[in-house]
Design an enzyme around this catalytic site. Structure first.
Site, PDB file in Angstrom:
ATOM      1  N   ASP A  35       1.032  -1.187  -0.096  1.00 33.47           N
ATOM      2  CA  ASP A  35       0.047   0.120   0.207  1.00 33.47           C
ATOM      3  C   ASP A  35       0.954   1.198   0.141  1.00 33.47           C
ATOM      4  OD1 ASP A  35      -3.342   0.547   0.950  1.00 33.47           O
ATOM      5  OD2 ASP A  35      -1.782   2.308   1.002  1.00 33.47           O
ATOM      6  N   GLN A  97     -14.370   3.068   1.063  1.00 33.64           N
ATOM      7  CA  GLN A  97     -13.651   2.632  -0.244  1.00 33.64           C
ATOM      8  C   GLN A  97     -13.359   3.953  -1.018  1.00 33.64           C
ATOM      9  OE1 GLN A  97     -15.887  -0.149  -2.791  1.00 33.64           O
ATOM     10  NE2 GLN A  97     -13.992  -0.364  -3.992  1.00 33.64           N
ATOM     11  N   HIS A 103     -10.502  -4.839  -3.748  1.00 32.44           N
ATOM     12  CA  HIS A 103      -9.090  -5.295  -2.826  1.00 32.44           C
ATOM     13  C   HIS A 103      -9.275  -5.384  -1.712  1.00 32.44           C
ATOM     14  CE1 HIS A 103      -9.767  -0.893  -2.529  1.00 32.44           C
ATOM     15  NE2 HIS A 103      -9.177  -0.795  -1.520  1.00 32.44           N
TER      16      HIS A 103
HETATM   17  P1  AMP Z   1      -9.656   1.766   0.145  1.00 32.17           P
HETATM   18  O1  AMP Z   1     -10.079   1.965  -1.263  1.00 32.17           O
HETATM   19  O2  AMP Z   1     -10.159   2.968   1.184  1.00 32.17           O
HETATM   20  O3  AMP Z   1      -9.722   0.353   0.386  1.00 32.17           O
HETATM   21  O4  AMP Z   1      -7.989   2.102   0.113  1.00 32.17           O
HETATM   22  C1  AMP Z   1      -7.164   2.181  -1.405  1.00 32.17           C
HETATM   23  C2  AMP Z   1      -5.967   2.139  -0.660  1.00 32.17           C
HETATM   24  O5  AMP Z   1      -5.057   2.078  -2.044  1.00 32.17           O
HETATM   25  C3  AMP Z   1      -5.257   3.222   0.243  1.00 32.17           C
HETATM   26  O6  AMP Z   1      -4.901   2.568   1.192  1.00 32.17           O
HETATM   27  C4  AMP Z   1      -4.240   3.869  -0.668  1.00 32.17           C
HETATM   28  O7  AMP Z   1      -3.052   4.002   0.077  1.00 32.17           O
HETATM   29  C5  AMP Z   1      -3.901   2.669  -1.499  1.00 32.17           C
HETATM   30  N1  AMP Z   1      -3.292   3.157  -2.983  1.00 32.17           N
HETATM   31  C6  AMP Z   1      -3.999   4.044  -3.875  1.00 32.17           C
HETATM   32  N2  AMP Z   1      -3.245   4.251  -4.865  1.00 32.17           N
HETATM   33  C7  AMP Z   1      -2.223   3.541  -4.760  1.00 32.17           C
HETATM   34  C8  AMP Z   1      -1.155   3.072  -5.706  1.00 32.17           C
HETATM   35  N3  AMP Z   1      -0.808   3.479  -6.742  1.00 32.17           N
HETATM   36  N4  AMP Z   1      -0.237   2.187  -5.215  1.00 32.17           N
HETATM   37  C9  AMP Z   1      -0.261   1.454  -3.974  1.00 32.17           C
HETATM   38  N5  AMP Z   1      -1.357   1.772  -2.957  1.00 32.17           N
HETATM   39  C10 AMP Z   1      -2.174   2.617  -3.410  1.00 32.17           C
END
Ligand code: AMP
Ligand code: ZN
Length: 121
Positions: A35, A97, A103
């Site tokens: 992440d 989300q 994911h």
């Molecule tokens: P959520 O949709 O709230 O479950 O969280 C999305 C997660 O994706 C968050 O913890 C972000 O830090 C992570 N995230 C978003 N873009 C990227 C990326 N390009 N690479 C790695 N992690 C990401």
């Protein structure tokens, strides 16, 4: 809910390896990578390679494979020094989300970490 176009979806782009990313685990249908904003050391995302919006969109037939990847990531983090782990999936914006591509978070836990699981369950 409006579906994000696959071409523009950040997790689709990572799954297609258009964006350079450390890959922690990979199977036919899933990819696991760190992440970008880790809540604890080793915080890992497991992402479906196909664009499903959330877990409801994902066929149940992928469940065994997903659990297998969760276990592999968790076992790796335990070997690296974690004492436990949380598995979290945020589904729909009201549940937090942000990225609208299915994911699962694997969040390694340490005896003195700052992560407060009671904020989410
Ligand atoms: P959520 O949709 O709230 O479950 O969280 C999305 C997660 O994706 C968050 O913890 C972000 O830090 C992570 N995230 C978003 N873009 C990227 C990326 N390009 N690479 C790695 N992690 C990401
Ligand atoms: Zn996507």
């Amino acid at each position: 809910m409006e579906k994000e176009k696959k071409e523009d979806c950040i997790f689709c782009r990572i799954a297609r390896k258009e964006i350079k990313q450390e890959i922690i685990e990979e199977t036919d249908n899933f990819i696991a990578f760190p992440d970008a904003n880790p809540r604890t050391k080793g915080h890992t995302l497991i992402v479906s390679k196909r664009h499903f919006v959330n877990m409801l969109d994902m066929p149940a037939s992928l469940g065994n494979e997903l659990l297998d990847v969760i276990k592999r990531v968790a076992e790796k983090r335990l070997k690296e020094g974690a004492s436990g782990f949380n598995v979290v999936a945020n589904n729909f914006p009201v549940a937090g989300q942000i990225v609208m591509h299915a994911h699962v978070h694997v969040i390694p836990r340490y005896k003195k970490d700052e992560f407060k699981v009671r904020e989410i369950v």
